[in-house]
Scaffold this motif. Structure first.
Motif, PDB file in Angstrom:
ATOM      1  N   SER A   1       0.840  -1.196   0.000  1.00  0.00           N
ATOM      2  CA  SER A   1       0.000   0.000   0.000  1.00  0.00           C
ATOM      3  C   SER A   1       0.876   1.247   0.000  1.00  0.00           C
ATOM      4  CB  SER A   1      -0.932   0.015   1.216  1.00  0.00           C
ATOM      5  OG  SER A   1      -0.182   0.108   2.427  1.00  0.00           O
ATOM      6  N   GLY A   2       0.290   2.349  -0.428  1.00  0.00           N
ATOM      7  CA  GLY A   2       0.987   3.622  -0.405  1.00  0.00           C
ATOM      8  C   GLY A   2       1.832   3.880  -1.637  1.00  0.00           C
TER       9      GLY A   2
ATOM     10  N   ARG B   1       0.086   2.950   3.823  1.00  0.00           N
ATOM     11  CA  ARG B   1      -1.036   3.878   3.916  1.00  0.00           C
ATOM     12  C   ARG B   1      -0.810   4.922   4.995  1.00  0.00           C
ATOM     13  NH1 ARG B   1      -4.527   4.485   7.731  1.00  0.00           N
ATOM     14  NH2 ARG B   1      -6.522   5.530   7.407  1.00  0.00           N
TER      15      ARG B   1
ATOM     16  N   ASP C   1       1.252   7.744   3.789  1.00  0.00           N
ATOM     17  CA  ASP C   1       0.495   8.444   2.749  1.00  0.00           C
ATOM     18  C   ASP C   1      -0.505   9.423   3.345  1.00  0.00           C
ATOM     19  OD1 ASP C   1       1.561   7.690   0.354  1.00  0.00           O
ATOM     20  OD2 ASP C   1      -0.092   6.408  -0.273  1.00  0.00           O
TER      21      ASP C   1
ATOM     22  N   SER D   1      -5.461  -5.369  -4.053  1.00  0.00           N
ATOM     23  CA  SER D   1      -6.592  -4.621  -3.508  1.00  0.00           C
ATOM     24  C   SER D   1      -7.916  -5.263  -3.904  1.00  0.00           C
ATOM     25  CB  SER D   1      -6.532  -3.178  -4.001  1.00  0.00           C
ATOM     26  OG  SER D   1      -7.600  -2.428  -3.484  1.00  0.00           O
TER      27      SER D   1
ATOM     28  N   SER E   1      -7.126  -3.952   4.449  1.00  0.00           N
ATOM     29  CA  SER E   1      -5.798  -4.528   4.616  1.00  0.00           C
ATOM     30  C   SER E   1      -5.909  -6.036   4.441  1.00  0.00           C
ATOM     31  CB  SER E   1      -5.208  -4.179   5.986  1.00  0.00           C
ATOM     32  OG  SER E   1      -5.834  -4.938   7.002  1.00  0.00           O
TER      33      SER E   1
END
Length: 343
Positions: free
Chosen positions: A151-152, A158, A161, A238, A261
């Motif tokens: 992620s991010g 995240r 971010d 995702s 997540s």
């Protein structure tokens, strides 16, 4: 493979003295990904043990989220021996954190996970940023090992971010999960602070380095994370996260939360029943994590599982149905070890 051919299976020197050129290559890529100076330790646990005793001073107040990862808890005795005040606080309870900040005269460290490892829930990054802006004595130390890579932007997670860089934020990461290598990372905006940890943190001075093969893997993984390929990989995962949340709701499987997540927890109850449920799932062909006391509280044992891009849609649906079918075989108010499923 190229790293092993060039440098062998191991390199024995502490990086405080000498290190392979791959260390600089890996640090350069990680710094570009994270957007700040970094150091690389042997593991995430060793990164915490190097960083926190350097960052936290005598008299500082250290607030540790109740569900913070065990690798963070292992540093507490060292901090206490250095005369820091350490307290556990309720999970994600920022009101309690602010109350403790107001009652302490001096720096306060709040130690958290970006993605909590057992239930997959997220730290409240937006609210934490506001808390830091309101309180000049507050520092955040965030372990985002479970949020890194998948992620991010560039895989930085995240939490960063959303929170964004701040002078009183220190991030740590793990390279042995989504990133596909080995090692721990500490990052902060202050390059002098990172250098101080690197040259005085115990495990950095006295510990061994990351093996050449893992350094080589990290360099190549860093290239992928800085390329246009990463967003495609992240979107692919995702979609599988969404599939788990949607299918669990469809079949009535009570997962721990519905946040985005790739970690989930299904509470079963007693440890013996949880072992029986896990054995049924394994018999169906799926390996899951049976989490029991002391990893979770007594009577709150359950099944923890993750998914990756390599799991097909049909495998994910079948896994969820296997977990649901297995848990429904037992009374949640009883704790029974079903020996028949272990035969």
């Amino acid at each position: 493979v190229d790293a092993v051919r060039r440098y062998g299976n191991s390199y024995s020197s502490s990086i405080a003295y000498t290190s392979l050129p791959l260390y600089d290559e890996l640090r350069d890529r990680l710094s570009a990904m994270i957007g700040a100076p970094v150091l690389v330790a042997g593991t995430t646990t060793l990164a915490h043990m190097a960083a926190l005793p350097v960052l936290v001073r005598p008299g500082d107040l250290v607030l540790v989220d109740r569900l913070a990862h065990a690798s963070l808890l292992g540093v507490i005795p060292t901090l206490q021996a250095r005369r820091a005040r350490v307290e556990r606080v309720a999970h994600n309870d920022l009101d309690q954190v602010e109350e403790r900040i107001q009652s302490h005269d001096g720096p306060v460290w709040y130690i958290i996970d970006g993605v909590y490892s057992m239930h997959g829930d997220l730290a409240p990054a937006t609210e934490l940023r506001e808390l830091v802006e309101r309180n000049e004595s507050l520092w955040i130390y965030c372990d985002d090992a479970h949020g890194f890579s998948w992620s991010g932007q560039h895989g930085r997670g995240r939490f960063l971010d959303v929170f964004g860089w701040h002078p009183r934020l220190v991030m740590s990461y793990g390279l042995s999960k989504s990133f596909g290598a080995l090692g721990g990372v500490v990052a902060a905006q202050d390059a002098d602070l990172i250098k101080a940890i690197e040259i005085t943190g115990g495990p950095m001075v006295f510990g061994g380095p990351v093996p050449p093969a893992s350094l080589g893997a990290g360099v190549v993984s860093g290239d992928i994370h800085l390329s246009s390929e990463l967003p495609v990989l992240q979107r692919d995962l995702s979609a599988r996260i969404d599939l788990v949340n949607e299918h669990a709701e469809r079949i009535g499987l009570p997962i721990s939360r519905n946040e985005h997540s790739p970690l989930w927890f299904v509470q079963v109850g007693g440890a013996s029943t949880t072992a029986s449920v896990a054995a049924r799932i394994v018999r169906d062909g799926y390996f899951v994590n049976a989490a029991t006391y002391p990893v979770v509280g007594k009577g709150r044992s359950g099944i923890r599982f993750t998914v990756t891009r390599y799991n097909t849609i049909s495998q994910i649906r079948s896994l969820l149905e296997s977990i649901n079918d297995a848990r429904l075989q037992y009374d949640p108010d009883e704790d029974v070890l079903d020996l028949t499923v272990f035969e």
